[in-house]
Design a protein around this motif. Structure first.
Motif, mmCIF file in Angstrom:
data_model
loop_
_atom_site.group_PDB
_atom_site.id
_atom_site.type_symbol
_atom_site.label_atom_id
_atom_site.label_comp_id
_atom_site.label_asym_id
_atom_site.label_seq_id
_atom_site.Cartn_x
_atom_site.Cartn_y
_atom_site.Cartn_z
ATOM 1 N N SER A 44 0.896 -1.650 -1.475
ATOM 2 C CA SER A 44 0.285 -1.455 -0.163
ATOM 3 C C SER A 44 -0.385 -0.083 -0.072
ATOM 4 C CB SER A 44 1.347 -1.574 0.941
ATOM 5 O OG SER A 44 0.808 -1.175 2.190
ATOM 6 N N GLN A 46 -1.060 1.330 2.550
ATOM 7 C CA GLN A 46 -0.534 1.989 3.753
ATOM 8 C C GLN A 46 0.778 2.728 3.490
ATOM 9 O OE1 GLN A 46 -0.906 -1.833 6.097
ATOM 10 N NE2 GLN A 46 -1.697 -0.448 7.665
ATOM 11 N N GLN A 118 2.438 -8.884 1.962
ATOM 12 C CA GLN A 118 1.556 -7.792 2.356
ATOM 13 C C GLN A 118 1.106 -7.950 3.805
ATOM 14 O OE1 GLN A 118 0.733 -5.007 0.894
ATOM 15 N NE2 GLN A 118 1.606 -5.366 -1.120
ATOM 16 N N SER A 119 0.840 -9.168 4.223
ATOM 17 C CA SER A 119 0.372 -9.385 5.596
ATOM 18 C C SER A 119 1.475 -9.067 6.605
ATOM 19 C CB SER A 119 -0.119 -10.819 5.782
ATOM 20 O OG SER A 119 0.920 -11.754 5.550
ATOM 21 N N GLY A 122 1.782 -5.261 6.691
ATOM 22 C CA GLY A 122 0.648 -4.682 7.396
ATOM 23 C C GLY A 122 0.714 -4.903 8.893
ATOM 24 N N GLN A 123 1.176 -6.082 9.307
ATOM 25 C CA GLN A 123 1.307 -6.365 10.737
ATOM 26 C C GLN A 123 2.297 -5.417 11.390
ATOM 27 O OE1 GLN A 123 2.991 -10.190 11.652
ATOM 28 N NE2 GLN A 123 2.672 -9.983 13.855
ATOM 29 N N ASP A 126 0.735 -1.868 11.617
ATOM 30 C CA ASP A 126 -0.356 -1.811 12.593
ATOM 31 C C ASP A 126 0.159 -1.887 14.032
ATOM 32 O OD1 ASP A 126 -2.085 -1.645 10.473
ATOM 33 O OD2 ASP A 126 -2.693 -3.747 10.538
#
Length: 234
Positions: A44, A46, A118-119, A122-123, A126
């Motif tokens: 990631s 992030q 990953q989604s 990321g959610q 965010d």
């Protein structure tokens, strides 16, 4: 901008799996279980760095090749008797070696949750980036809940409205999490959000999918293997 650091406590042994090998090293899709969570965080953009907290007596880690993650991965052999103690020790060890600001985010993740995507990661990042407290991935409870009485008989049915099943990662500011874990050092807590709650804060629940489950029993490992096979199909 605050940085995001991941911390995976992996000092336990997972007795309920019925295996002498620590649960995080059981084979899943050809790799030790913990490998999959590490890969998700290390891949990631992030996440700045990933910290692994192992038992001081851990004999297994060095048996595997972790070189693919060497640019992001740091390992500390300072795990404690409890999960909370391992996280707290890991936070202190990380701050002793790296420049971590009080406002940086720490994402604590179970070593036995190998299916984080990953989604999903990321959610979480965010949705919590501007949150004053932080929060965690979670799933609303769908099953009917029964409270047991003597002899494994149903005592009553519990309403499931507004009940959620906590998952990880759980994401909190470094300073807040450090203070929270220090404050509950003598209490038995099973996740980091509980420590934050004990300080009077209210972590945010970030709606997630049930496939980010924790490997607890042997049948969970078989299900995780099946899910990974399905994900890898073209």
């Amino acid at each position: 901008m605050p940085n995001n650091f991941a911390l995976i406590p992996a000092a336990g042994y997972g007795a309920r799996m019925g295996n002498q090998l620590p649960k995080q090293y059981l084979t899943l899709a050809g790799q030790p279980m913990i490998y999959h969570a590490i890969r998700t965080f290390c891949e990631s953009s992030q996440i700045k760095r990933v910290f692994i907290v192992l038992s001081p007596q851990d004999p297994e880690w060095k048996k595997y090749d972790w070189s693919a993650f060497s640019d992001k991965l740091s390992v500390f052999h300072c795990g404690g008797e409890t999960r909370a103690e391992s996280v707290l020790n890991g936070l202190n060890a990380a701050a002793g070696r790296f420049a971590i600001e009080s406002s940086d985010w720490i994402l604590v993740h179970d070593a036995a949750r190998p299916l984080l995507t990953q989604s999903q990661l990321g959610q979480l990042i965010d949705e919590l980036a501007d949150d004053a407290v932080g929060g965690l991935l979670a799933v609303p409870v769908a099953d009917t809940l029964k409270r047991s009485g003597p002899n494994a008989r149903v005592l009553q049915t519990e309403p499931r409205e507004n009940l959620w099943q906590a998952q990880t990662p759980q994401m909190f500011r470094y300073e807040m999490l450090l203070q929270a874990l220090n404050n509950v050092a003598e209490l038995s807590i099973t996740d980091d959000a509980s420590a934050i709650e004990a300080m009077g804060y209210h972590p945010k629940l970030v709606h997630n999918k049930s496939d980010n489950f924790k490997i607890t029993y042997p049948q969970d490992l078989a299900l995780a293997e099946l899910i990974m096979q399905q994900r890898n199909q073209p």
